[in-house]
Design an enzyme around this catalytic site. Structure first.
Site, mmCIF file in Angstrom:
data_model
loop_
_atom_site.group_PDB
_atom_site.id
_atom_site.type_symbol
_atom_site.label_atom_id
_atom_site.label_comp_id
_atom_site.label_asym_id
_atom_site.label_seq_id
_atom_site.Cartn_x
_atom_site.Cartn_y
_atom_site.Cartn_z
ATOM 1 N N ASP A 1 -1.659 -0.689 5.696
ATOM 2 C CA ASP A 1 -2.116 0.106 7.159
ATOM 3 C C ASP A 1 -3.566 0.240 7.160
ATOM 4 O O ASP A 1 -4.096 0.691 8.318
ATOM 5 C CB ASP A 1 -1.306 1.385 7.318
ATOM 6 C CG ASP A 1 -1.959 2.440 6.455
ATOM 7 O OD1 ASP A 1 -1.968 2.098 5.266
ATOM 8 O OD2 ASP A 1 -2.227 3.510 6.885
ATOM 9 N N ASP B 1 0.037 5.165 1.490
ATOM 10 C CA ASP B 1 -0.059 5.776 2.120
ATOM 11 C C ASP B 1 -0.041 5.206 3.798
ATOM 12 O O ASP B 1 -0.707 4.378 3.947
ATOM 13 C CB ASP B 1 -1.289 6.803 2.443
ATOM 14 C CG ASP B 1 -1.219 7.800 1.257
ATOM 15 O OD1 ASP B 1 -0.487 8.860 1.380
ATOM 16 O OD2 ASP B 1 -1.642 7.399 0.030
ATOM 17 N N ASP C 1 0.779 -1.195 -0.096
ATOM 18 C CA ASP C 1 0.063 -0.017 -0.039
ATOM 19 C C ASP C 1 0.926 1.083 0.038
ATOM 20 O O ASP C 1 2.152 1.018 0.199
ATOM 21 C CB ASP C 1 -0.891 -0.235 1.117
ATOM 22 C CG ASP C 1 -1.509 1.199 1.704
ATOM 23 O OD1 ASP C 1 -2.239 1.766 0.639
ATOM 24 O OD2 ASP C 1 -1.316 1.533 2.768
HETATM 25 O O1 LIG Z 1 -4.734 2.915 -0.118
HETATM 26 P P1 LIG Z 1 -3.643 4.184 0.439
HETATM 27 O O2 LIG Z 1 -2.663 4.339 -0.556
HETATM 28 O O3 LIG Z 1 -3.272 4.085 1.676
HETATM 29 O O4 LIG Z 1 -4.719 5.405 0.347
HETATM 30 C C1 LIG Z 1 -5.779 5.701 1.339
HETATM 31 C C2 LIG Z 1 -5.898 7.253 1.377
HETATM 32 O O5 LIG Z 1 -4.534 7.787 1.231
HETATM 33 C C3 LIG Z 1 -4.648 9.147 1.152
HETATM 34 O O6 LIG Z 1 -5.106 9.722 2.523
HETATM 35 C C4 LIG Z 1 -4.443 9.307 3.947
HETATM 36 O O7 LIG Z 1 -2.800 9.786 3.806
HETATM 37 C C5 LIG Z 1 -3.036 10.984 3.700
HETATM 38 C C6 LIG Z 1 -1.623 11.721 3.490
HETATM 39 O O8 LIG Z 1 -0.583 11.085 4.589
HETATM 40 C C7 LIG Z 1 -3.637 11.851 4.752
HETATM 41 O O9 LIG Z 1 -3.619 13.122 5.073
HETATM 42 C C8 LIG Z 1 -5.250 11.264 5.025
HETATM 43 O O10 LIG Z 1 -5.518 11.543 6.300
HETATM 44 C C9 LIG Z 1 -5.021 9.572 4.998
HETATM 45 O O11 LIG Z 1 -6.414 9.161 5.043
HETATM 46 C C10 LIG Z 1 -5.293 9.681 0.243
HETATM 47 O O12 LIG Z 1 -4.999 10.957 0.319
HETATM 48 C C11 LIG Z 1 -6.415 9.159 -0.031
HETATM 49 O O13 LIG Z 1 -6.995 9.483 -1.128
HETATM 50 C C12 LIG Z 1 -6.647 7.713 0.003
HETATM 51 O O14 LIG Z 1 -7.834 7.275 -0.126
#
Ligand SMILES: O=P(O)(O)OC[C@H]1O[C@H](O[C@H]2O[C@H](CO)[C@@H](O)[C@H](O)[C@H]2O)[C@H](O)[C@@H](O)[C@@H]1O
Length: 377
Positions: free
Chosen positions: A315, A125, A123
């Site tokens: 995560d 983020d 993954d």
């Molecule tokens: O599947 P992932 O790659 O984990 O994506 C899930 C979401 O990730 C991002 O949001 C998350 O990370 C951001 C940056 O650290 C944080 O600000 C936010 O609060 C988290 O939810 C991304 O911006 C989303 O669009 C994804 O759905």
């Protein structure tokens, strides 16, 4: 109060097992179903993972209570509250026994993979990059990029993210990887440099392409609707959307939810789920990160193979779909990245992206040594 263990199932434990999942049927009357809590490990509190809400009733007093209870549970399970909890330490040790550190278990993991092709899924983020306030600034460190590059030289490697594929590619910038954006709804093979690419350089899979115009339309409506909520940010992830509330005052969370819901009630083919301080909107098709993992294994020629060992590191709650698939296949394993106990189907755990990098480096080192050892035979 009776001392009990608590498993926090939400990514980041900001929302203790209280995801909102708005199940939208084709009819305008939506049925409220309180999902039976999943069975947690003995001695753990396990609160319902999903709440299917009655959209119609959300306007009624009952509905308002539901929203309040959702927001309350978000507050009650925030990291600050959890840290002050007297039983957290005890939970931590009991949880880690059930989901040991993948670093501590490295030798056992390698033993289990013997004679099999490791395939890496990661993954983005919270796994390869730390969680930050601004989603547009979730940069990956150069050290992590170098490590992932080395991993991709040793094993077929894919990034599976909720983000738009192009955006995650801009962060990672490694052409030799497979990318599955929009929670797996947009999959593309390596552009170059991978010995595992199987000749497919174009788009491999876009199962939700018919939703593109709808997603664009809803994106615009959500931007308009939520602009009165300070800190709210709508992100267009191509086949899905994110409404971030990380920078929204807690007092405004219910207001934001109502704004989102007022847009979505006109779109029964979209569903709403919750991740790390984010509301995620996506098509109701049966496709998720688990399906993306299966699709990629198939594309790599491992559909019905017993000699494949997929490793998925993630995560967030959406990563659980992939962990579940690995459990069901009885192949490889999932690693949950989390500092605190959470309900998960992953086998192992790592605390944070820095540990993910350590683990990946050890994998690369092990692979290099085993190649060296073989070449000396
Ligand atoms: O599947 P992932 O790659 O984990 O994506 C899930 C979401 O990730 C991002 O949001 C998350 O990370 C951001 C940056 O650290 C944080 O600000 C936010 O609060 C988290 O939810 C991304 O911006 C989303 O669009 C994804 O759905």
């Amino acid at each position: 109060m009776t001392k009990q263990n608590v498993v926090v199932s939400d990514a980041e434990a900001e929302i203790m097992n209280m995801a909102i999942s708005v199940a939208v049927s084709n009819s305008s009357i939506f049925t409220a179903v309180a999902e039976k809590p999943p069975v947690g490990p003995p001695g753990y509190i396990s609160i319902s993972r999903k709440r299917f809400l009655n959209l119609k009733n959300l306007d009624s007093i009952n509905g308002a209570e539901r929203i309040n209870s959702w927001v309350d549970s978000m507050r009650a399970s925030s990291p600050t509250h959890l840290k002050s909890s007297s039983f957290l330490k005890e939970d931590q040790s009991s949880w880690i026994l059930q989901h040991p550190s993948a670093l501590d278990m490295f030798e056992q993991i390698i033993d289990a993979s013997k004679g099999k092709q490791i395939v890496m899924f990661m993954d983005y983020d919270g796994t390869l990059s730390p969680i930050v306030e601004d989603p547009d600034r979730a940069f990956m460190s150069d050290a992590m990029r170098k490590t992932v590059k080395k991993v991709a030289r040793c094993f077929p490697t894919a990034i599976v993210s909720g983000r738009c594929r192009d955006k995650v590619y801009k962060f990672v910038r490694l052409a030799e990887l497979y990318y599955a954006g929009s929670h797996g709804m947009d999959i593309k093979g390596p552009a170059k440099g991978s010995k595992y690419k199987k000749g497919s350089q174009g788009v491999l899979c876009q199962p939700a392409s018919e939703f593109l115009p709808m997603i664009d339309e809803v994106y615009k409506l959500l931007v308009e609707k939520t602009k009165s909520t300070p800190g709210a940010k709508v992100e267009n992830n191509k086949f899905c959307l994110s409404v971030h509330f990380r920078c929204v005052d807690e007092k405004k969370w219910s207001e934001l939810f109502l704004q989102v819901r007022s847009v979505l009630k006109e779109y029964p083919k979209l569903r709403l789920t919750q991740g790390r301080k984010v509301l995620e909107i996506r098509p109701t098709i049966k496709w998720d990160k688990g399906k993306a993992l299966e699709f990629l294994l198939e594309s790599l020629g491992y559909a019905n193979c017993t000699n494949v060992f997929p490793v998925y590191i993630g995560d967030d709650r959406t990563d659980e779909d992939a962990f579940k698939i690995l459990r069901e296949r009885g192949q490889g394993f999932g690693i949950l990245v989390s500092k605190i106990p959470k309900e998960t189907t992953a086998t192992y755990s790592l605390q944070e992206p820095a540990e993910v990098m350590d683990f990946l480096q050890r994998l690369v080192e092990w692979k290099r040594q085993s190649i060296r050892a073989h070449s000396m035979l």
